[in-house]
Scaffold this active site. Sequence first.
Site, mmCIF file in Angstrom:
data_model
loop_
_atom_site.group_PDB
_atom_site.id
_atom_site.type_symbol
_atom_site.label_atom_id
_atom_site.label_comp_id
_atom_site.label_asym_id
_atom_site.label_seq_id
_atom_site.Cartn_x
_atom_site.Cartn_y
_atom_site.Cartn_z
ATOM 1 N N MET A 1 1.829 -4.691 5.175
ATOM 2 C CA MET A 1 1.443 -3.328 4.809
ATOM 3 C C MET A 1 0.965 -2.603 6.068
ATOM 4 O O MET A 1 0.009 -3.035 6.706
ATOM 5 C CB MET A 1 0.287 -3.343 3.797
ATOM 6 C CG MET A 1 0.625 -3.785 2.389
ATOM 7 S SD MET A 1 1.851 -2.791 1.522
ATOM 8 C CE MET A 1 1.251 -1.131 1.717
ATOM 9 N N MET B 1 1.464 -0.622 -9.463
ATOM 10 C CA MET B 1 0.029 -0.447 -9.183
ATOM 11 C C MET B 1 -0.760 -0.408 -10.488
ATOM 12 O O MET B 1 -0.307 0.211 -11.460
ATOM 13 C CB MET B 1 -0.194 0.874 -8.442
ATOM 14 C CG MET B 1 0.605 0.985 -7.161
ATOM 15 S SD MET B 1 0.337 2.594 -6.410
ATOM 16 C CE MET B 1 1.332 2.412 -4.924
ATOM 17 N N HIS C 1 7.141 -4.933 -5.533
ATOM 18 C CA HIS C 1 5.871 -5.098 -4.809
ATOM 19 C C HIS C 1 4.725 -4.934 -5.798
ATOM 20 O O HIS C 1 4.422 -3.820 -6.224
ATOM 21 C CB HIS C 1 5.831 -4.031 -3.693
ATOM 22 C CG HIS C 1 4.575 -4.033 -2.885
ATOM 23 N ND1 HIS C 1 4.266 -3.000 -2.016
ATOM 24 C CD2 HIS C 1 3.554 -4.927 -2.796
ATOM 25 C CE1 HIS C 1 3.106 -3.266 -1.433
ATOM 26 N NE2 HIS C 1 2.642 -4.418 -1.895
HETATM 27 C C1 DX5 Z 1 2.074 1.961 -0.809
HETATM 28 C C2 DX5 Z 1 3.417 1.421 -1.175
HETATM 29 C C3 DX5 Z 1 4.535 1.874 -0.312
HETATM 30 C C4 DX5 Z 1 4.741 3.371 -0.287
HETATM 31 C C5 DX5 Z 1 5.450 3.727 0.977
HETATM 32 O O1 DX5 Z 1 1.114 1.304 -1.581
HETATM 33 O O2 DX5 Z 1 3.423 0.005 -1.127
HETATM 34 O O3 DX5 Z 1 5.740 1.220 -0.680
HETATM 35 O O4 DX5 Z 1 5.470 3.840 -1.371
HETATM 36 O O5 DX5 Z 1 5.547 5.108 1.043
HETATM 37 P P1 DX5 Z 1 5.726 5.873 2.428
HETATM 38 O O6 DX5 Z 1 7.017 5.395 3.025
HETATM 39 O O7 DX5 Z 1 5.758 7.302 2.017
HETATM 40 O O8 DX5 Z 1 4.562 5.504 3.279
HETATM 41 ZN ZN ZN Z 2 5.349 -1.078 -1.445
#
Ligand code: DX5
Ligand code: ZN
Length: 219
Positions: A138, A38, A67
């Site tokens: 997502m 991120m 990702h």
């Molecule tokens: C959010 C991420 C997810 C996140 C998922 O932006 O892409 O991979 O870490 O976390 P949980 O499973 O806690 O929703």
């Molecule tokens: Zn992710």
Amino acid sequence: MSDVLISPSILAADFARLGEEVRAVDAAGADMIHVDVMDGHFVPNISIGPIVIEKLRPYTAKPFDVHLMISPVDAYLEAFAMAGADIITAHPEAGPHFHRTLQVIRKLGKKTGAALNPSTPADVLDPVLEELDLILVMSVNPGFGGQKFIDSQLRKIEAIRQKLDRANLKTILEVDGGIVPANAQAVIDAGATALVAGSAIFGKGADRYAAEIAALRGR
Ligand code: DX5
Ligand code: ZN
């Protein structure tokens, strides 16, 4: 019971002990390791970059499912490939040249992925469907772990499942965000072949990792 792939998101791991955490989820039965990148621009949070991935690489032989929630993305693809990413997933919402992004990932010898935000329709994948090794739906707005699953994404998963089946493609269909044992089966029934889970796996301590991964598989 299913043979769905489980990709624990290390965003929920103990960042002070990331190597051990990766080793622990590998031993607990993870199929891949999900790495959330991120940039504080495409998403309102900042996590980790290629240097950390490179340092984690010796801790597991399982694929790194990276990702990228960053914009721009193309200038960084080589660094992630060199660091040890196996699947590189980018967001078509992150820039106007997504097809080029996929071409670059392929050229680097890595598997390609497309991640769609909850508000992005499945049809944006149509022109690039055959260029994808993985599609990531997502099921929360990207940026943070521990959010609640958005139910409307089940219909998008079903729509993408139909597209893939119609085209006879074996593309991994991965779902990311808010996945817990209570909704995992519905996500699998909608057509997912891979589940990302952060807080559901890392939330309860390392001695629970194997049980939490098994619970997501419905075992
Ligand atoms: C959010 C991420 C997810 C996140 C998922 O932006 O892409 O991979 O870490 O976390 P949980 O499973 O806690 O929703
Ligand atoms: Zn992710």
